[in-house]
Design an enzyme around this catalytic site. Structure first.
Site, PDB file in Angstrom:
ATOM      1  CB  ALA A  71      46.031  30.145  63.172  1.00 14.76           C
ATOM      2  CB  ILE A  90      36.557  36.102  63.254  1.00 14.40           C
ATOM      3  CG1 ILE A  90      36.582  37.564  63.683  1.00 14.40           C
ATOM      4  CG2 ILE A  90      35.104  35.620  63.188  1.00 14.40           C
ATOM      5  CD1 ILE A  90      35.987  38.511  62.659  1.00 14.40           C
ATOM      6  CB  THR A 144      34.667  44.284  56.148  1.00 16.83           C
ATOM      7  OG1 THR A 144      34.535  45.406  57.028  1.00 16.83           O
ATOM      8  CG2 THR A 144      35.239  44.791  54.835  1.00 16.83           C
ATOM      9  CG  ASP A 145      30.997  47.242  58.826  1.00 21.50           C
ATOM     10  OD1 ASP A 145      32.231  47.159  58.661  1.00 21.50           O
ATOM     11  OD2 ASP A 145      30.485  47.654  59.890  1.00 21.50           O
ATOM     12  CD  GLU A 146      36.480  49.325  57.830  1.00 18.54           C
ATOM     13  OE1 GLU A 146      37.149  50.071  57.087  1.00 18.54           O
ATOM     14  OE2 GLU A 146      36.882  48.918  58.926  1.00 18.54           O
ATOM     15  CE1 TYR A 183      40.210  44.575  55.620  1.00 20.50           C
ATOM     16  CE2 TYR A 183      38.763  46.286  56.477  1.00 20.50           C
ATOM     17  CZ  TYR A 183      39.053  44.953  56.288  1.00 20.50           C
ATOM     18  OH  TYR A 183      38.182  43.991  56.752  1.00 20.50           O
ATOM     19  CE  LYS A 190      37.609  41.279  53.329  1.00 23.05           C
ATOM     20  NZ  LYS A 190      37.998  39.839  53.390  1.00 23.05           N
TER      21      LYS A 190
END
Length: 371
Positions: A33, A36, A151-153, A177, A181
């Protein structure tokens, strides 16, 4: 009623549609919900009526029942289950009840600024531990496919303007963050190596579009400007990011779901790269502000404790599966502006804390309002 706003909104989803894949019948999308993931569950439920799609979401502040309202009302192959990926009992129950064979794991805390605050350990709890719980429950359920959204991070800062990182690049996250990930990625890879679980990892650059909670830079700036507020820009505003329209992200995930190789990592990215300052100026221009007046609408604030100058990833491996970017940034950003101008904060209720109390760059000591 606010929870029926979706009836007035355009229906947003991806464009891809493939033949039914062997072994895919009952798909669980964690965090379904949210932004993305809600684009994805709408896409899967509508495009693939032969798949059952289960949205599993704890319904935190950046999720909305409006995001899944259409499929709740119109798709018999869609079900919503409120649940928390950190709770083994809840995860086990949903996997068993719906005989889940495919998991697309998208539940995460994702706002970098909030991860610097006093509650940063929540990012470890949800993103790392939650992934571990889901992996262990999926192993016990013997699922046939597990796609982990990253993520690209996790790659950290890219120092050279002409470099875009491949999936083989080392992980060097620089904020809490991204570190949480990266830990989740490592766990997913460990379960693939140790238990031969059918895991695929995808790493995406910044995604934008309608339905995103207004804490990220594009929707936040649009909402601020539309409400007569200024854009608060970190540092000197020269940090750059690459942007991907949500529909293209969904097409990428759909492509990986149907054609991705188990054990593989796929970057999902574009070359649409802008500095934060230039993004702000683009939004001002599209909202009808004259260039000579830009400085009236921009305020520079203190930077993050550390702010990566640039992220850039190479999506050639994904392109080899047939994925192509379809949305041009100029058009996608206009669709996004139009949607937020019409729906704005009404989609989520009162956003006064987000839009006025703590501007971007002003970190609150207890972490509650790290916007």
């Amino acid at each position: 009623m606010r929870d029926a706003l979706w009836k007035d909104s355009p229906l947003f989803m991806g464009t891809t549609k493939f033949e039914k894949a062997a072994g895919i019948n009952n798909i669980l999308v964690s965090g379904g919900a949210g932004f993305i993931a809600s684009w994805l569950v709408r896409h899967l439920a509508i495009q693939y009526p032969h798949y059952n799609v289960i949205c599993f979401d704890a319904m935190d502040y950046c999720a909305s029942i409006n995001n899944i309202g259409y499929v709740l009302d119109n798709c018999t192959n869609f079900k919503f289950v409120k649940g928390d990926v950190t709770k083994t009992v809840e995860v086990t129950a949903v996997l068993k009840e719906y005989a889940i064979d495919t998991i697309i794991h998208m539940a995460a805390l994702s706002h970098v600024d909030r991860s610097f605050g006093g509650q940063s350990s929540e990012f470890t709890a949800v993103n790392a531990y939650g992934t571990h719980v889901l992996l262990e429950c999926a192993r016990a359920a013997n699922v046939s496919r597990f796609i982990h959204m990253s993520t690209d991070e996790v790659y950290g800062e890219v120092n050279h303007d002409d470099v875009a990182l491949l999936e083989s690049a080392i992980l060097a996250p620089t904020n809490p963050y991204a570190a949480s990930k990266a830990a989740a990625d490592m766990l997913a890879n460990a379960y693939y190596k140790s238990y031969k679980m059918p895991i695929i990892i995808v790493r995406c650059n910044n995604v934008y579009g309608p339905h995103q909670f207004p804490e990220k830079i594009i929707p936040k700036f649009i909402c601020l400007l539309d409400n007569g507020g200024k854009c608060f820009v970190h540092g000197d505003g020269k940090n750059t990011r690459r942007y991907l329209y949500a529909g293209d992200a969904v097409d990428a995930l759909d492509t990986v779901l149907h054609f991705g190789d188990v054990g593989q990592i796929y970057n999902i990215g574009t070359t649409d790269e802008l500095s934060n300052l230039n993004l702000c100026k683009m939004l001002l221009q599209k909202l009808g502000v004259e260039e000579k007046d830009y400085n009236k609408w921009i305020e520079f604030t203190g930077d993050r404790p550390f702010n990566d100058q640039r992220y850039a990833i190479d999506a050639s491996r994904l392109s080899s599966l047939g994925w192509v970017q379809k949305m041009e940034f100029e058009y996608g950003i206009q669709i996004t502006i139009d949607w937020y101008q019409k729906f704005g904060s009404a989609w989520w209720g009162d956003l006064s804390d987000i839009l006025t109390a703590f501007p971007v760059g002003h970190l609150h000591v207890n972490g509650v309002h790290n916007i």
